[in-house]
Design an enzyme around this catalytic site. Structure first.
Site, PDB file in Angstrom:
ATOM      1  N   TYR A   3     -10.448   0.880  10.855  1.00  0.00           N
ATOM      2  CA  TYR A   3     -10.214   2.105  10.085  1.00  0.00           C
ATOM      3  C   TYR A   3      -9.305   1.919   8.873  1.00  0.00           C
ATOM      4  O   TYR A   3      -9.592   2.477   7.798  1.00  0.00           O
ATOM      5  CB  TYR A   3      -9.711   3.215  11.011  1.00  0.00           C
ATOM      6  N   GLU A  47     -12.936   7.876  20.218  1.00  0.00           N
ATOM      7  CA  GLU A  47     -13.621   6.633  20.570  1.00  0.00           C
ATOM      8  C   GLU A  47     -12.885   5.864  21.658  1.00  0.00           C
ATOM      9  O   GLU A  47     -13.516   5.196  22.488  1.00  0.00           O
ATOM     10  CB  GLU A  47     -13.804   5.779  19.313  1.00  0.00           C
TER      11      GLU A  47
END
Length: 401
Positions: free
Chosen positions: A95, A137
């Site tokens: 990310y 997630e």
């Protein structure tokens, strides 16, 4: 929590994102892969070539800007994307990399219009959105590895059997190399298949619905062979023509939010087109094994008999239901089907059980037409479920239509 200044700044970028969004995301992916080519082992190359991934990300970024002051509105879209990410192995460490190159792409495309205030605001907003993805997630990864028979990442499977279902579709029966019992899945979920094609530098990933009810010994996927020149055809052609029984593939734990609760009792209509039959047949077979009293109507559309898959299987499975019905709609005229042409409002009024829930799967134009027809005959949106084969798209709202 985001400051009001950040919220106002991000919202002010909505008009430019509407115009420049795809240009920004296209530049983003180019810069990202140039700096981090190893990420090509994760991303679907076909979706990149067709521009579908760029459009999907642009829609997501746009939706995030529109709803930056009420991010809970995009949580359903975040969860859908998170299922894809979990199946592909997107990890928390990815990310910050994505955030870095997204901001660079915004600056590169917008130039001087991308002021420090705009870049700082988007950097802060991205951090909040990324944290939401990472948190959702993490729960998915924990579940995949902790459920009975589950595993982390990818696991080796052997092709135990290949079975031709139609002129275009072949089923692959996949058994784990370690012979461990497989985890249960919800009917309608999918796995990611990862493989290395000789001569290719990077791994290729494709997501395929599981195409039969659960057994602990194997998973089955049924793959349509796409045209070899089609970017989507590279993996399917390799599976159809190059791999044989005894070869291995890597699979992720099943995942996905498109599934039915087979133990519910309200009427159900399953509507599929082409290879979209794969999750639908899994739902049908699972219900026939566990809940035979449930009213189920199965409607499938195909061009002709040659490309139709699971015809006899569907008939045999429906016969096990106390109140089961099936219909076939052939596009070509002169064939022995229940309807000719396309699934439209008139077909649905005659065949579907209008009192229950609906699941729809198939090519995008097919789904759009079916959903429009269902809406036209008065079926509310909350009773219509559908699965899109491709990058998870941000769901449109009244505010961004």
């Amino acid at each position: 929590m985001l400051s009001q200044k950040t919220i106002d700044t991000v919202k002010a970028t909505v008009p430019v994102l509407e115009v420049k969004g795809v240009e920004i995301t296209t530049r983003f992916y180019a810069m990202l892969f140039e700096a981090h080519p190893e990420l090509l082992n994760i991303f679907n190359h076909a979706n990149q070539k067709q521009g579908r991934q760029q459009t999907a990300l642009a829609n997501t970024v746009y939706a995030a800007a529109v709803h930056i002051d009420q991010l809970e509105a995009i949580i359903p879209a975040v969860k859908k994307i998170a299922h894809k990410h979990r199946s592909l192995g997107v990890l928390p460490e990815h990310y910050p990399i994505v955030g870095e190159y997204l901001l660079k792409a915004i600056k590169d495309v917008l130039g001087d219009a991308a002021t420090d205030d705009i870049l700082n605001a988007w950097g802060e907003a991205y951090g909040v959105i990324a944290d939401a993805f990472i948190s959702i997630e993490k729960d998915m990864y924990d579940e995949a590895s902790s459920i009975e028979g589950g595993w982390e990442g990818f696991k080796d499977f052997t092709i135990a059997k290949k079975e031709k279902e139609s002129s275009l579709i072949t089923s692959f029966y996949l058994k784990p190399v370690d012979s461990e019992n497989l985890p249960e899945f919800m009917p309608g979920q999918y796995v990611t298949v990862r493989t290395q094609i000789p001569g290719d530098e990077y791994m290729l990933n494709r997501q395929y619905s599981l195409s039969t009810s659960y057994t602990p010994d194997y998973y089955r996927i049924s793959v349509k062979k796409e045209a070899e020149m089609d970017p989507n055809g590279r993996v399917s052609t390799f599976l159809h023509e190059e791999l044989t029984e005894g070869d291995t593939l890597e699979l992720s734990v099943p995942v996905g939010d498109f599934f039915c609760n087979i133990h519910e009792n309200q009427p159900l209509t399953l509507i599929s087109g082409g290879v979209g039959i794969t999750p639908m047949y899994t739902m049908l077979k699972s219900i026939a094994e566990k809940n035979t009293e449930r009213p189920v109507t199965f409607i499938h559309a195909a061009r002709n008999q040659d490309v139709r898959a699971f015809g006899e299987d569907v008939q045999e499975t429906v016969s096990k239901l106390t109140n089961g019905k099936s219909y076939i709609v052939y596009e070509q005229e002169g064939l022995d089907g229940d309807f000719t042409g396309f699934i439209n409002a008139e077909v649905l009024k005659q065949a579907a059980n209008l009192d229950g829930d609906f699941f729809v799967c198939g090519p995008v134009p097919f789904m759009e037409a079916v959903i429009q027809s269902l809406t036209a005959i008065g079926i509310p949106a909350e009773r219509i479920n559908f699965e899109f084969f491709g990058p998870a798209m941000a769901i449109k709202t009244e505010q961004n239509e």
